[in-house]
Design an enzyme around this catalytic site. Sequence first.
Site, PDB file in Angstrom:
ATOM      1  N   HIS A 361      -7.203   1.204 -14.885  1.00 49.48           N
ATOM      2  CA  HIS A 361      -5.799   1.498 -14.598  1.00 49.48           C
ATOM      3  C   HIS A 361      -4.925   1.482 -15.832  1.00 49.48           C
ATOM      4  O   HIS A 361      -3.899   2.150 -15.876  1.00 49.48           O
ATOM      5  CB  HIS A 361      -5.303   0.607 -13.474  1.00 49.48           C
ATOM      6  CG  HIS A 361      -5.814   1.111 -12.173  1.00 49.48           C
ATOM      7  ND1 HIS A 361      -6.997   0.670 -11.634  1.00 49.48           N
ATOM      8  CD2 HIS A 361      -5.383   2.119 -11.373  1.00 49.48           C
ATOM      9  CE1 HIS A 361      -7.239   1.357 -10.526  1.00 49.48           C
ATOM     10  NE2 HIS A 361      -6.280   2.232 -10.349  1.00 49.48           N
ATOM     11  N   GLU A 602     -12.256   7.996  -0.977  1.00 47.02           N
ATOM     12  CA  GLU A 602     -12.760   7.437  -2.236  1.00 47.02           C
ATOM     13  C   GLU A 602     -13.956   6.520  -2.014  1.00 47.02           C
ATOM     14  O   GLU A 602     -14.460   5.901  -2.942  1.00 47.02           O
ATOM     15  CB  GLU A 602     -11.644   6.739  -3.028  1.00 47.02           C
ATOM     16  CG  GLU A 602     -10.695   5.904  -2.217  1.00 47.02           C
ATOM     17  CD  GLU A 602      -9.506   5.389  -3.025  1.00 47.02           C
ATOM     18  OE1 GLU A 602      -9.426   5.613  -4.235  1.00 47.02           O
ATOM     19  OE2 GLU A 602      -8.646   4.734  -2.416  1.00 47.02           O
ATOM     20  N   ASP A 626     -12.554   6.556  -7.789  1.00 42.24           N
ATOM     21  CA  ASP A 626     -13.370   5.606  -7.051  1.00 42.24           C
ATOM     22  C   ASP A 626     -14.569   6.280  -6.393  1.00 42.24           C
ATOM     23  O   ASP A 626     -15.647   5.706  -6.343  1.00 42.24           O
ATOM     24  CB  ASP A 626     -12.518   4.887  -5.990  1.00 42.24           C
ATOM     25  CG  ASP A 626     -11.745   3.739  -6.605  1.00 42.24           C
ATOM     26  OD1 ASP A 626     -12.367   2.967  -7.364  1.00 42.24           O
ATOM     27  OD2 ASP A 626     -10.537   3.630  -6.374  1.00 42.24           O
ATOM     28  N   CYS A 673      -6.481  13.701  -6.196  1.00 39.80           N
ATOM     29  CA  CYS A 673      -5.528  13.008  -7.059  1.00 39.80           C
ATOM     30  C   CYS A 673      -6.230  12.119  -8.091  1.00 39.80           C
ATOM     31  O   CYS A 673      -5.579  11.398  -8.828  1.00 39.80           O
ATOM     32  CB  CYS A 673      -4.548  12.175  -6.245  1.00 39.80           C
ATOM     33  SG  CYS A 673      -5.357  10.896  -5.288  1.00 39.80           S
TER      34      CYS A 673
HETATM   35  C1  PEP Z   1      -8.906   7.304  -7.357  1.00 37.98           C
HETATM   36  O1  PEP Z   1      -9.635   6.377  -7.041  1.00 37.98           O
HETATM   37  O2  PEP Z   1      -9.315   8.438  -7.717  1.00 37.98           O
HETATM   38  C2  PEP Z   1      -7.447   7.127  -7.345  1.00 37.98           C
HETATM   39  C3  PEP Z   1      -6.629   8.133  -7.539  1.00 37.98           C
HETATM   40  O3  PEP Z   1      -6.988   5.849  -7.166  1.00 37.98           O
HETATM   41  P1  PEP Z   1      -6.951   4.739  -8.319  1.00 37.98           P
HETATM   42  O4  PEP Z   1      -7.363   5.406  -9.596  1.00 37.98           O
HETATM   43  O5  PEP Z   1      -5.564   4.218  -8.365  1.00 37.98           O
HETATM   44  O6  PEP Z   1      -7.942   3.754  -7.825  1.00 37.98           O
HETATM   45 MG    MG Z   2      -8.802   4.601  -6.073  1.00 41.44          MG
END
Ligand code: PEP
Ligand code: MG
Length: 761
Positions: A361, A602, A626, A673
């Site tokens: 993150h 995910e 994920d 996303c």
């Molecule tokens: C993902 O898992 O692709 C996602 C967009 O969520 P995060 O990266 O915040 O886990």
């Molecule tokens: Mg995620």
Amino acid sequence: MLNPLRSIVQEVSAARGLDQALEIIVARVKEALGVDVCSVYLTDQQSGQLVLMATDGLHPESVGTVRLDITEGLVGLVAERAEPVNLDDAPTHPRYRYFQETGEERYHAFLGVPIIHHRQVLGVLVVQHHAESRFNEENVTFLITIGAQLAGAIAHAEASGGIDGLIQRPMDGRAMLGQPGAPGVTVGTAVVMATHEDLDGVPDRPAQDPAAEQDRFRKAVVAVRNDVTEMIGRIGSVLTAGDKALFDAYLLMLESDTLVGVTLARIAAGNWAPGALRETIQEHVRTFEMMEDPYLRERAQDVRDLGRRILLRLREEAPDIREYPKKTVLVGEEITASMLTEVPPKRLIGVVSVRGSRTSHTAILARALGLPAVMGCTDLPVARIDGREIIVDGHSGRVYVSPSAQVRKEYQRLQREEAELSAGLLELRNLVSVTPDGLRVPLYANTGLLSDTTPSLKSGAEGVGLYRTEFPFMIRDRFPGEEDQYSVYRQVLESFHPRPVTMRTLDVGGDKGLPYFPISEDNPFLGWRGIRICLDHPEIFLAQLRAMLRASVGLDNLKLLLPMVSAVAEVDEALALVRRAKQELLEEGHAVHMPEVGVMVEVPSAVYQVGALARRVDFFSVGTNDLTQYLLAVDRNNSRVAELYEPLHPAVIRAIKQVVEGAHRHHKPVSVCGEMAGDPAGALVLIGLGVDSLSMSASSLLRVKWMIRTVMQSEVKNLMRRVLRFDDPREVRALLNQFLENAGLGGLIRAGKPAAPAAAA
Ligand code: PEP
Ligand code: MG
């Protein structure tokens, strides 16, 4: 055999530089195995030759002068085969090569094992004996274990001095490799940051005023001594004899010359108090860890604990409020999302973290802020680079400390080129995202920081496809209340109105911790995460839902997105809570509407239940970050397996195909996303699979739009037929790059890649 092994590894990890580490290895291995010779050869990265770097037993003057190609000699054979060679009479072997300067003609028995780090042979560890007899299996396994355990330490030592330093080439300016974290290149000043209690992450820094620093240290020691004494007074009556003895030992240590005197001397020698303390504590910890007695060995933890207490006091005495340089590159063992927010935004230009990877993150946040970042730079000697000039190459994952003039010039040129490319792309901002043959692919922005809505708006995004609500939660010291959240969400919804904003409900757990809500688990990514926490804590979830619904009153551009869904029951329960929040608010007189609700795909189970989910929700958003990690069983933060982490893996592509087909059967749209959507090659695949829209960081948006406005839908369809026939992700990537190149979009792949001279430096 176990104990010598452990103590050698510990001594080596404690060595100050590679030369000292090698001296320790040869002396201690020779002693442990009772052999006549132990030597280490390391690979000179420039010439590819193996160089004798240390020996106990051969003539010392041969060190640095004996060099052999990988095709030469028995040492070359070990490196070439990358496996041990064990001979009773080495001189009779066809590959034997005699070096007069070593005096090795007297030795018959030969055992060599490779030292391998990340599949690369760093060198060869050799033992030799007079007698003509093969080494036994125990000797072989001992040496292999030593070689494997030392590889990391040697790689690290190389990075901070290395074979280059030992053979008289300066280490400064060498590239240190990590993972590309966020694109872009930048040149700035390294500012090392550690969490308050992370003693090992404290950098060395020159003491501005040694006497004042000493004074500060003495005060901190007195404060800790008072804390401990007070604690004993308070709870002494309930302490066991053992606990009491421990606190007494603390008090003794706090008065001892070995702790206090030695640290004061280190400050006098020029290090600031926290750096001097780190050195002293680490030295003590190593001494304890090397002890035979398990009880004494455990005392290492107590010394660490004491060190942390003093560090905390030192920081209270003089908090590390610093003037951040104009071009700050934040560097640390583990840079966290909240650390990024500590530096004034205008001064922060890049990030380098020893831990983490592209989909951590912190990297995602860096991307959102448009900051070049390198993650998983495991060889970076963090303690020694504070204040030095540093280059961050977020495209290739390279970091240069104190770069040469040539490298610096090359990167400054790249920065100019990137700025020109971005300026060129700005012309696309107000143009529609559509292929020349008419396929519309709306592009949305991923965002999460209030201050980040400006770049998202500027990028020409058609709305927000993923608003990560956990960031506002992370930068506070308690769960934000409904009102607090309402004002944040309202601002976001207003600033994008009438465009839609997809707000994801709280997705903490995994690698996203909240300082005030610690979760400690063995497998956090398989644990209490995302929707699971929210359903277990309806009071927290409802406050968030209420804040979101209220924030959308009169705007009606809110969409809700549920993260980490792995079962339909979770969706049913979450929907029941959304309805309840809506009902409560209506009863309280707020004109709220039921928003569209979507599910993030995910987790593999969601892929296989897309039909059942589609009957319950309005849309899907695939979280490829994920999904890739869970499908391939590769931790998205672990730099050791980062090479295996590949969203273009055929398994991931097929899973997304299944989601799109399943959702479309129920006439429900699918967006993506995850970071894959912001990678032009990834976006190409997603369009080919029929994904309806893409959401990405603002910094990627115009590049992807350029790609979409260039490629023909019909060609992408053909391309996908070929992609789906491949078994190997490398073939997929190569084909996609070739396609982009042929379409005149090579700039998207090459963006920021340095020209040959810098890459080779
Ligand atoms: C993902 O898992 O692709 C996602 C967009 O969520 P995060 O990266 O915040 O886990
Ligand atoms: Mg995620």
